[in-house]
Design a protein around this motif. Structure first.
Motif, short mmCIF file in Angstrom:
data_model
loop_
_atom_site.label_atom_id
_atom_site.label_comp_id
_atom_site.label_asym_id
_atom_site.label_seq_id
_atom_site.Cartn_x
_atom_site.Cartn_y
_atom_site.Cartn_z
N UNK A 12 0.69 -38.59 -28.68
CA UNK A 12 -0.11 -37.74 -29.35
C UNK A 12 0.42 -36.23 -29.80
N UNK A 13 0.96 -36.26 -30.82
CA UNK A 13 1.70 -34.88 -31.34
C UNK A 13 0.81 -33.89 -31.35
N UNK A 14 -0.58 -33.95 -31.32
CA UNK A 14 -1.51 -32.98 -31.64
C UNK A 14 -1.54 -32.05 -30.33
N UNK A 15 -1.10 -32.86 -29.03
CA UNK A 15 -1.04 -31.92 -27.96
C UNK A 15 0.16 -31.33 -27.56
N UNK A 16 1.24 -31.41 -28.37
CA UNK A 16 2.52 -30.80 -28.59
C UNK A 16 2.47 -29.65 -29.52
N UNK A 17 2.60 -28.20 -28.83
CA UNK A 17 2.77 -27.07 -29.96
C UNK A 17 4.17 -26.86 -30.23
N UNK A 18 4.38 -26.44 -31.33
CA UNK A 18 5.68 -25.94 -31.85
C UNK A 18 5.88 -24.54 -31.08
N UNK A 19 7.24 -24.08 -30.76
CA UNK A 19 7.22 -22.93 -29.86
C UNK A 19 8.65 -22.45 -30.20
N UNK A 20 8.81 -21.23 -30.04
CA UNK A 20 10.08 -20.60 -30.40
C UNK A 20 10.42 -19.60 -29.11
N UNK A 21 11.59 -19.60 -28.79
CA UNK A 21 12.16 -19.15 -27.70
C UNK A 21 13.55 -18.09 -27.92
N UNK A 22 13.73 -17.00 -27.48
CA UNK A 22 14.75 -16.13 -28.02
C UNK A 22 15.58 -15.77 -26.84
N UNK A 23 16.87 -16.10 -27.04
CA UNK A 23 17.93 -15.86 -26.08
C UNK A 23 18.60 -14.62 -26.43
N UNK A 24 18.33 -13.42 -26.02
CA UNK A 24 18.72 -12.20 -26.50
C UNK A 24 20.05 -12.06 -25.52
N UNK A 25 21.40 -12.11 -26.11
CA UNK A 25 22.81 -11.82 -25.56
C UNK A 25 23.19 -10.47 -25.70
#
Length: 243
Positions: A12-25
């Motif tokens: 059920x792809x409706x239960x999976x939310x798109x997300x973004x994560x930032x690796x600041x180096x």
């Protein structure tokens, strides 16, 4: 008697939310460090874990006017194995989450009138969001059975070059992450990390001295009964060229 195996239950792809994560180096050439913070003990998702700043894509992120978009080849990697074009939304989400959770600005100097409510404090700094420094380096879907599931794209940013504000000033951060700190890459895995964060850190260590975006992006897929690593290489058309 013929035994019929039950069909695999579809995801059920409706239960999976798109997300973004930032690796600041930062201090990339000398003593590379990444910015991380600790999630609260009462957090539903990954309580007490030390993580990179990031979060789910909001409905309005696709409409945010970016000063510059995520460039190729990262943009083509983001479109692969994705439903629709999420490049702008993911770039905006990455910038917004970095600002909300750390108070650091990834943007260009400029005036932004009429900013949405959740971007007003960002606009008040005198910047407009700029996604051109985001390098897509990893993608992972949260395994089944977790209280929340995300299809997370991890972006590497050379903070010394591209963050517009003081790298040690977290005064504008919300309270979602505590003990924000720049952790030397060599020490990061000694903290209480989620499994996938450890995997991503290994990838970052390999890329720390290379300023170019990766030729292919690891994708840890948990879309069925089995988990598997894939490589995202970009969309290819009928002539074998990158689209």
């Amino acid at each position: 008697m013929t035994v019929v195996e039950p069909a695999t239950k579809p995801v059920d792809k409706s239960q999976i939310r798109n997300a973004a994560t930032v690796i600041a180096l930062r201090d990339r050439a000398s003593n590379p460090k990444v910015l991380m913070g600790q999630r609260g003990s009462k957090a539903v998702f990954m309580p007490n874990k030390v993580v990179f700043p990031g979060g789910a894509v909001d409905a309005g992120d696709a409409d945010i006017p970016l000063a510059a978009p995520i460039p190729d080849p990262c943009a083509t990697r983001l479109r692969e194995s994705a439903e629709g074009d999420l490049v702008t939304a993911l770039g905006a989400a990455a910038i917004r989450e970095l600002w909300e959770e750390t108070g650091l600005v990834l943007g260009q100097k400029g005036s932004w009138t009429g900013a949405p409510a959740d971007w007003e404090t960002f606009a008040a700094t005198g910047h407009v969001p700029d996604a051109s420094a985001l390098q897509f380096v990893f993608r992972a879907i949260t395994p089944p059975g977790r209280p929340r599931r995300f299809d997370a794209r991890f972006f590497l940013v050379d903070a010394d070059v591209h963050v517009a504000t003081d790298l040690d000033d977290f005064s504008a951060a919300c309270d979602e992450l505590s003990t924000l700190q720049w952790i030397p890459l060599e020490e990061a895995r000694s903290f209480d990390l989620p499994f996938i964060t450890e995997v991503v850190l290994a990838e970052v260590q390999q890329r720390a001295q290379d300023p170019e975006p990766p030729a292919s992006v690891p994708f840890f897929a948990n879309t069925g009964s089995n988990s598997a690593f894939h490589r995202l290489r970009g969309l290819v058309d009928m002539d074998g060229r990158l689209d």
